[in-house]
Design a protein around this motif. Structure first.
Motif, PDB file in Angstrom:
ATOM      1  N   LEU A  80       0.828  -1.205   0.000  1.00 46.31           N
ATOM      2  CA  LEU A  80       0.000   0.000   0.000  1.00 46.31           C
ATOM      3  C   LEU A  80       0.863   1.256   0.000  1.00 46.31           C
ATOM      4  O   LEU A  80       0.584   2.226  -0.728  1.00 46.31           O
ATOM      5  N   GLN A  81       1.907   1.265   0.790  1.00 45.68           N
ATOM      6  CA  GLN A  81       2.785   2.429   0.857  1.00 45.68           C
ATOM      7  C   GLN A  81       3.510   2.653  -0.465  1.00 45.68           C
ATOM      8  O   GLN A  81       3.678   3.800  -0.909  1.00 45.68           O
ATOM      9  N   ALA A  82       3.931   1.563  -1.112  1.00 43.21           N
ATOM     10  CA  ALA A  82       4.581   1.696  -2.415  1.00 43.21           C
ATOM     11  C   ALA A  82       3.611   2.241  -3.454  1.00 43.21           C
ATOM     12  O   ALA A  82       3.969   3.094  -4.290  1.00 43.21           O
ATOM     13  N   ALA A  83       2.359   1.769  -3.403  1.00 45.18           N
ATOM     14  CA  ALA A  83       1.347   2.262  -4.338  1.00 45.18           C
ATOM     15  C   ALA A  83       1.034   3.729  -4.070  1.00 45.18           C
ATOM     16  O   ALA A  83       0.787   4.507  -5.007  1.00 45.18           O
ATOM     17  N   GLU A  84       1.039   4.115  -2.801  1.00 39.89           N
ATOM     18  CA  GLU A  84       0.804   5.528  -2.460  1.00 39.89           C
ATOM     19  C   GLU A  84       1.884   6.410  -3.074  1.00 39.89           C
ATOM     20  O   GLU A  84       1.579   7.468  -3.667  1.00 39.89           O
ATOM     21  N   ARG A  85       3.136   6.006  -2.960  1.00 38.27           N
ATOM     22  CA  ARG A  85       4.231   6.813  -3.523  1.00 38.27           C
ATOM     23  C   ARG A  85       4.109   6.917  -5.035  1.00 38.27           C
ATOM     24  O   ARG A  85       4.326   7.984  -5.622  1.00 38.27           O
ATOM     25  N   THR A  86       3.736   5.830  -5.676  1.00 39.94           N
ATOM     26  CA  THR A  86       3.579   5.835  -7.130  1.00 39.94           C
ATOM     27  C   THR A  86       2.440   6.758  -7.550  1.00 39.94           C
ATOM     28  O   THR A  86       2.560   7.529  -8.514  1.00 39.94           O
ATOM     29  N   ALA A  87       1.317   6.688  -6.836  1.00 38.63           N
ATOM     30  CA  ALA A  87       0.172   7.537  -7.161  1.00 38.63           C
ATOM     31  C   ALA A  87       0.508   9.010  -6.958  1.00 38.63           C
ATOM     32  O   ALA A  87       0.123   9.867  -7.769  1.00 38.63           O
ATOM     33  N   GLU A  88       1.234   9.316  -5.901  1.00 43.45           N
ATOM     34  CA  GLU A  88       1.619  10.701  -5.639  1.00 43.45           C
ATOM     35  C   GLU A  88       2.533  11.226  -6.736  1.00 43.45           C
ATOM     36  O   GLU A  88       2.361  12.354  -7.231  1.00 43.45           O
ATOM     37  N   ALA A  89       3.494  10.406  -7.159  1.00 42.98           N
ATOM     38  CA  ALA A  89       4.408  10.816  -8.226  1.00 42.98           C
ATOM     39  C   ALA A  89       3.670  11.016  -9.545  1.00 42.98           C
ATOM     40  O   ALA A  89       4.044  11.861 -10.361  1.00 42.98           O
TER      41      ALA A  89
END
Length: 342
Positions: A80-89
């Motif tokens: 989830l945290q990795a997906a959050e970073r990707t979505a933010e970028a």
């Protein structure tokens, strides 16, 4: 007195049709025209990394299972945290905020994959010791961007179970294991998405049965989710399958689901899905979205053969509202008891 003038076809009065029914019929016509070319374009999806592989969970003592579940939850939180970073970028700030909330300490996800709109399975309660497990299967317009609404229903059900069972050992699994269609879309009128989702639901329920073989499992299937559950019913270890706010299942009768589970159905008095025509219209074989439009027999009709439960007078999205008649009925079914006035 002169005899009444006979009407000609040109001046016959059209039959009145309810606006909701008219809209659905118009959608059927539009979908029938558009389906042969549907699928050529897909909506833009927020990118997400490939999730890490997970080991199948098995049973054991409560302590052993709790440790394995904690390890699984930690892996999914990292995803989830990795997906959050990707979505933010990517600039998808709303999605990133939703994922940030989902990744908070104390949240428990059995599965997460942020690709293709997102898939997840969140546990509310203590799955390691649960002897009653409810699996929520959502319908149209459910997704990661508005996930909080879906989780609110799981929290309300778990709270009702806890109060109604005197603190019994229960867990609710909020299963968003497919990409639900949007209201009024072509996909919402055909069984195509349900056919794609059913194997994943079957796998998820089989895993729950494997890790807690003595637990009573109930599938709670809302709206289009009832079409998914119907496709996954055959051979399911679930003790009960509950269809609520359902437009139909794609089957003529509950017996056609070929399940040993007790099939329940309910619809609130204020639910507009009652106005959906219960039809099944064959489609050309070249279509991708499904072989027919509509879902056939109304699950609350006597001809379908499901057991009815009291669902109150709420709207289509209010079945899990705290304090509602429908929520009390669902909690009692999950607990293996008769709903009041059933």
């Amino acid at each position: 007195m002169a005899p009444p003038r006979a009407r000609t076809p040109g001046d016959a009065r059209p039959r009145r049709t309810h606006p909701v029914r008219r809209g659905f019929l118009a959608a059927l016509v539009a979908a029938a025209v558009g389906l042969p070319v549907a699928g050529a374009a897909r909506p833009a999806e927020v990118p997400a990394p490939i999730p890490p592989p997970t080991r199948p969970l098995t049973g054991g003592t409560t302590a052993e299972l709790a440790a394995r579940l904690d390890a699984r939850y930690a892996v999914q939180r990292a995803a989830l945290q990795a997906a959050e970073r990707t979505a933010e970028a990517y600039g998808a700030h709303h999605r990133a905020a939703a994922l940030h909330a989902m990744a908070q300490p104390g949240r428990r996800f059995l599965a997460f994959d942020g690709r293709d709109g997102g898939r997840s399975a969140e546990v509310v309660g203590d799955l390691a010791s649960a002897d009653r497990i409810a699996v929520l299967v959502p319908g149209v317009d459910t997704g990661l961007d508005h996930y909080a609404r879906f989780r609110a229903g799981a929290l309300a059900l778990q709270d009702a179970l806890h109060r109604d069972t005197g603190g019994g050992r229960t867990a609710v699994v909020a299963w968003l294991g497919y990409r639900p269609p949007a209201t009024g879309s072509t996909a919402s009128l055909t069984p195509g998405r349900a056919a794609q989702a059913a194997p994943a639901l079957s796998t998820a329920v089989a895993e729950l049965h494997r890790i807690r073989p003595g637990a009573r499992i109930t599938l709670l299937c809302h709206s289009y989710g009832s079409v998914v559950c119907a496709r996954a019913a055959q051979g399911s270890p679930a003790a009960a399958i509950v269809l609520y706010g359902s437009p139909g299942t794609g089957y003529d009768t509950a017996a056609d689901l070929r399940t040993r589970a007790t099939v329940w159905a309910g619809r609130a008095a204020g639910d507009g899905v009652a106005l959906v025509p219960h039809v099944r219209v064959p489609l050309p074989s070249l279509t991708r979205a499904g072989s027919e439009l509509g879902f056939g027999t109304d699950p609350v009709a006597p001809a379908f053969g499901a057991r009815r439960f009291p669902a109150g007078d709420g709207g289509h999205s209010a079945y899990l509202a705290p304090g509602s008649v429908s929520l009390r009925s669902l909690a009692r079914i999950v607990d293996g008891r008769e709903p009041a006035d059933a």
